[in-house]
Enzyme design. Structure first.
Site, PDB file in Angstrom:
ATOM      1  CG  PHE A  79       7.045  -5.598  -3.579  1.00 13.76           C
ATOM      2  CD1 PHE A  79       6.978  -4.216  -3.742  1.00 13.76           C
ATOM      3  CD2 PHE A  79       6.090  -6.388  -4.198  1.00 13.76           C
ATOM      4  CE1 PHE A  79       5.972  -3.627  -4.507  1.00 13.76           C
ATOM      5  CE2 PHE A  79       5.083  -5.813  -4.971  1.00 13.76           C
ATOM      6  CZ  PHE A  79       5.029  -4.432  -5.123  1.00 13.76           C
TER       7      PHE A  79
ATOM      8  CB  SER B 223       3.522   0.596  -4.594  1.00 19.76           C
ATOM      9  OG  SER B 223       3.007   1.562  -5.484  1.00 19.76           O
TER      10      SER B 223
ATOM     11  CE  LYS C  57       2.900 -12.623   6.293  1.00 18.90           C
ATOM     12  NZ  LYS C  57       2.352 -12.176   4.994  1.00 18.90           N
TER      13      LYS C  57
ATOM     14  CG  LEU D 226       5.138   3.855   3.156  1.00 19.72           C
ATOM     15  CD1 LEU D 226       5.028   3.890   1.630  1.00 19.72           C
ATOM     16  CD2 LEU D 226       6.023   5.002   3.649  1.00 19.72           C
TER      17      LEU D 226
ATOM     18  CG  ASP E  26       5.042 -10.690   3.577  1.00 14.84           C
ATOM     19  OD1 ASP E  26       5.592 -11.355   4.472  1.00 14.84           O
ATOM     20  OD2 ASP E  26       3.838 -10.337   3.635  1.00 14.84           O
TER      21      ASP E  26
ATOM     22  CG  HIS F 128      -1.090 -14.420   8.470  1.00 13.22           C
ATOM     23  ND1 HIS F 128      -1.402 -14.509   7.146  1.00 13.22           N
ATOM     24  CD2 HIS F 128      -1.060 -13.091   8.733  1.00 13.22           C
ATOM     25  CE1 HIS F 128      -1.558 -13.294   6.632  1.00 13.22           C
ATOM     26  NE2 HIS F 128      -1.366 -12.425   7.585  1.00 13.22           N
TER      27      HIS F 128
ATOM     28  CG  ASN G 179       7.953   2.606  -1.899  1.00 15.62           C
ATOM     29  OD1 ASN G 179       8.034   3.827  -1.716  1.00 15.62           O
ATOM     30  ND2 ASN G 179       6.796   1.979  -1.954  1.00 15.62           N
TER      31      ASN G 179
ATOM     32  CB  THR H  94       2.484 -10.587  -2.786  1.00 14.29           C
ATOM     33  OG1 THR H  94       2.125 -11.484  -1.724  1.00 14.29           O
ATOM     34  CG2 THR H  94       3.968 -10.717  -3.082  1.00 14.29           C
TER      35      THR H  94
ATOM     36  CB  SER I 243       2.938 -12.496  11.367  1.00 10.17           C
ATOM     37  OG  SER I 243       2.335 -11.307  10.923  1.00 10.17           O
TER      38      SER I 243
HETATM   39  N1  LIG Z   1       1.306  -9.822   8.729  1.00 15.51           N
HETATM   40  C1  LIG Z   1       0.217  -9.137   8.529  1.00 15.51           C
HETATM   41  O1  LIG Z   1      -0.788  -9.293   9.223  1.00 15.51           O
HETATM   42  C2  LIG Z   1       0.181  -8.119   7.423  1.00 15.51           C
HETATM   43  C3  LIG Z   1      -0.857  -7.189   7.387  1.00 15.51           C
HETATM   44  C4  LIG Z   1      -0.865  -6.264   6.334  1.00 15.51           C
HETATM   45  C5  LIG Z   1       0.131  -6.278   5.366  1.00 15.51           C
HETATM   46  N2  LIG Z   1       1.117  -7.228   5.430  1.00 15.51           N
HETATM   47  C6  LIG Z   1       2.177  -7.295   4.408  1.00 15.51           C
HETATM   48  O2  LIG Z   1       2.779  -6.034   4.296  1.00 15.51           O
HETATM   49  C7  LIG Z   1       2.804  -5.648   2.925  1.00 15.51           C
HETATM   50  C8  LIG Z   1       2.906  -4.170   2.822  1.00 15.51           C
HETATM   51  O3  LIG Z   1       1.593  -3.562   2.745  1.00 15.51           O
HETATM   52  P1  LIG Z   1       1.191  -2.317   3.551  1.00 15.51           P
HETATM   53  O4  LIG Z   1      -0.163  -1.848   3.200  1.00 15.51           O
HETATM   54  O5  LIG Z   1       1.431  -2.681   4.944  1.00 15.51           O
HETATM   55  O6  LIG Z   1       2.290  -1.271   2.960  1.00 15.51           O
HETATM   56  P2  LIG Z   1       2.452   0.270   3.072  1.00 15.51           P
HETATM   57  O7  LIG Z   1       3.666   0.529   2.216  1.00 15.51           O
HETATM   58  O8  LIG Z   1       2.396   0.808   4.448  1.00 15.51           O
HETATM   59  O9  LIG Z   1       1.161   0.889   2.336  1.00 15.51           O
HETATM   60  C9  LIG Z   1       0.847   0.629   1.028  1.00 15.51           C
HETATM   61  C10 LIG Z   1      -0.019   1.799   0.521  1.00 15.51           C
HETATM   62  O10 LIG Z   1       0.783   2.963   0.422  1.00 15.51           O
HETATM   63  C11 LIG Z   1       0.804   3.436  -0.916  1.00 15.51           C
HETATM   64  N3  LIG Z   1       2.208   3.747  -1.263  1.00 15.51           N
HETATM   65  C12 LIG Z   1       3.211   2.850  -1.388  1.00 15.51           C
HETATM   66  N4  LIG Z   1       4.346   3.485  -1.690  1.00 15.51           N
HETATM   67  C13 LIG Z   1       4.060   4.816  -1.750  1.00 15.51           C
HETATM   68  C14 LIG Z   1       4.826   5.968  -1.996  1.00 15.51           C
HETATM   69  N5  LIG Z   1       6.119   5.894  -2.276  1.00 15.51           N
HETATM   70  N6  LIG Z   1       4.201   7.174  -1.954  1.00 15.51           N
HETATM   71  C15 LIG Z   1       2.887   7.261  -1.685  1.00 15.51           C
HETATM   72  N7  LIG Z   1       2.099   6.189  -1.426  1.00 15.51           N
HETATM   73  C16 LIG Z   1       2.681   4.975  -1.458  1.00 15.51           C
HETATM   74  C17 LIG Z   1       0.258   2.336  -1.784  1.00 15.51           C
HETATM   75  O11 LIG Z   1      -0.518   2.885  -2.831  1.00 15.51           O
HETATM   76  P3  LIG Z   1      -0.054   2.802  -4.391  1.00 15.51           P
HETATM   77  O12 LIG Z   1      -0.346   1.394  -4.845  1.00 15.51           O
HETATM   78  O13 LIG Z   1      -0.890   3.832  -5.052  1.00 15.51           O
HETATM   79  O14 LIG Z   1       1.421   3.120  -4.439  1.00 15.51           O
HETATM   80  C18 LIG Z   1      -0.616   1.551  -0.817  1.00 15.51           C
HETATM   81  O15 LIG Z   1      -1.907   2.104  -0.795  1.00 15.51           O
HETATM   82  C19 LIG Z   1       1.571  -6.325   2.341  1.00 15.51           C
HETATM   83  O16 LIG Z   1       1.596  -6.437   0.947  1.00 15.51           O
HETATM   84  C20 LIG Z   1       1.655  -7.661   3.027  1.00 15.51           C
HETATM   85  O17 LIG Z   1       2.599  -8.477   2.345  1.00 15.51           O
HETATM   86  C21 LIG Z   1       1.161  -8.128   6.459  1.00 15.51           C
END
Ligand SMILES: NC(=O)c1ccc[n+]([C@@H]2O[C@H](COP(=O)([O-])OP(=O)(O)OC[C@H]3O[C@@H](n4cnc5c(N)ncnc54)[C@H](OP(=O)(O)O)[C@@H]3O)[C@@H](O)[C@H]2O)c1
Length: 334
Positions: free
Chosen positions: A47, A285, A107, A241, A73, A140, A294, A49, A190
């Site tokens: 998950f 989320s 990170k 996603l 994370d 990072h 999820n 953050t 990363s």
């Molecule tokens: N290393 C890096 O550079 C980097 C970059 C970006 C992110 N990250 C990490 O990755 C994590 C994951 O974030 P992400 O944006 O990449 O995740 P993601 O799961 O691809 O997308 C999250 C988005 O999808 C929606 N969502 C989540 N579950 C859903 C479901 N079951 N059905 C429909 N929509 C859904 C969420 O909205 P709702 O809130 O409405 O559910 C949110 O807008 C971050 O929190 C962070 O820790 C790392």
């Protein structure tokens, strides 16, 4: 049905030895991948953050822990480690989870790449998170920014100010010393491409245990995954996603058809795909329903994995951070 078995998986799950439960669905959700470099096991279902609103972040993290997520994370860049720390402390106090059951990553941000800044940056993260060790600490991005307290230093033209006075391997040596000291149990990278990763792997005394990159069915990163498998590195997918952005991964007809056939949601299919390949994922989320959905992923049949590999031609990188070190969610169709 909670008995733990250690088995070596082959086939689509990859060559990693996995710690598994007997019930295949619970085993899948609770899969832990032993880290080949450093110590510990990383839960495949994680998950993230990165939730800017503090109240929403705390509520979501507590809900994620109550649901069963055991991998968080975090990052200095998210500017909310203190909130994550409060959420974890409250969960520990309530008996939801114990520290030892939780895998916590943070990170090192780009402004702290100079070796003498690495340890203080980790110690500051630990203080904010109210922890005495991290399970994993990641660089990072491979891009060093001007050293100092500014997270996003810019010149008069609005361009990022990079630091040419430090190399990634110099930063990595300082990361290795954190493992020696026991401040973190493993280290990783990363937002890194395959060529740069190979350089670090070749030069490292302690190899990266984890590589966190954007990865999903529209950006499968097969070559990177293969290299990670060979080197015993866990590929940790962010944006599984696609950050929820368009073109939506969950709208793809191949994913929708599989979801219908196996009675899961398209999101669950996309997330399960990351685990079936032997990797881990991070989703985020603020919706309690999505958080539950999820976590409730299940194994995918082999034919579904084949269909996703052969039947999805859409190629999209949603996040441009790997190109410049500047975080962003810039949609760009390749
Ligand atoms: N290393 C890096 O550079 C980097 C970059 C970006 C992110 N990250 C990490 O990755 C994590 C994951 O974030 P992400 O944006 O990449 O995740 P993601 O799961 O691809 O997308 C999250 C988005 O999808 C929606 N969502 C989540 N579950 C859903 C479901 N079951 N059905 C429909 N929509 C859904 C969420 O909205 P709702 O809130 O409405 O559910 C949110 O807008 C971050 O929190 C962070 O820790 C790392």
């Amino acid at each position: 049905m909670n008995k733990q078995l250690d088995v070596a998986l082959s086939g689509p799950g990859g060559p990693y030895p996995m710690s598994m439960e007997v019930d295949p669905i619970r085993a899948f959700r609770n899969r832990k991948i032993p880290l080949a470099h450093g110590s510990g096991e990383i839960p495949a279902v994680g998950f993230g953050t990165l939730i800017p609103d503090a109240v929403a972040a705390k509520r979501a993290i507590k809900a994620a822990l109550e649901t069963g997520f055991r991998h968080l994370d975090c990052a200095e860049l998210y500017r909310n480690e203190a909130v994550v720390g409060d959420a974890m402390r409250e969960a520990f106090e309530a008996g939801t989870v114990q520290r030892a059951e939780l895998f916590v990553t943070s990170k090192l941000w780009n402004n702290n790449h100079r070796p003498e800044r690495v340890r203080p940056a980790l110690v500051a993260s630990l203080r904010r998170l109210q922890l005495d060790y991290l399970d994993c600490y990641l660089v990072h991005t491979p891009f060093a920014f001007k050293p100092g307290d500014e997270l996003d230093p810019r010149d008069a033209q609005g361009q990022p100010i990079y630091d040419t006075g430090v190399t990634l391997i110099e930063t990595w040596r300082a990361m290795e010393r954190l493992v020696d000291e026991g401040l973190c149990r493993s280290i990783g990278l990363s937002d890194i491409g395959l060529e740069k990763l190979k350089e670090i792997v070749a030069a490292a005394r302690i190899k990266p245990a984890v590589v966190e990159v954007e990865c999903h069915p529209y950006l499968p990163e097969w070559e990177l995954l293969e290299f990670c498998r060979q080197e015993g590195i866990v590929l940790l997918a962010f944006a599984p996603l696609g950050h929820g952005m368009k073109p939506r991964i969950t709208d793809h007809p191949v994913i929708q058809a599989i979801a219908q056939r196996i009675h899961k949601s398209p999101s669950q299919v996309a997330l399960a795909w990351a685990v079936e390949r032997g990797g881990a994922f991070l989703t985020t989320s603020t919706s309690p329903g999505h958080i539950r959905e999820n976590f409730e992923v299940s194994p995918l049949p082999e034919d579904a994995m084949r269909e996703m590999r052969g039947g999805i031609a859409t190629k999209v990188r949603f996040n441009a951070v790997i190109e410049t070190g500047v975080p962003g969610f810039v949609p760009r169709v390749m």
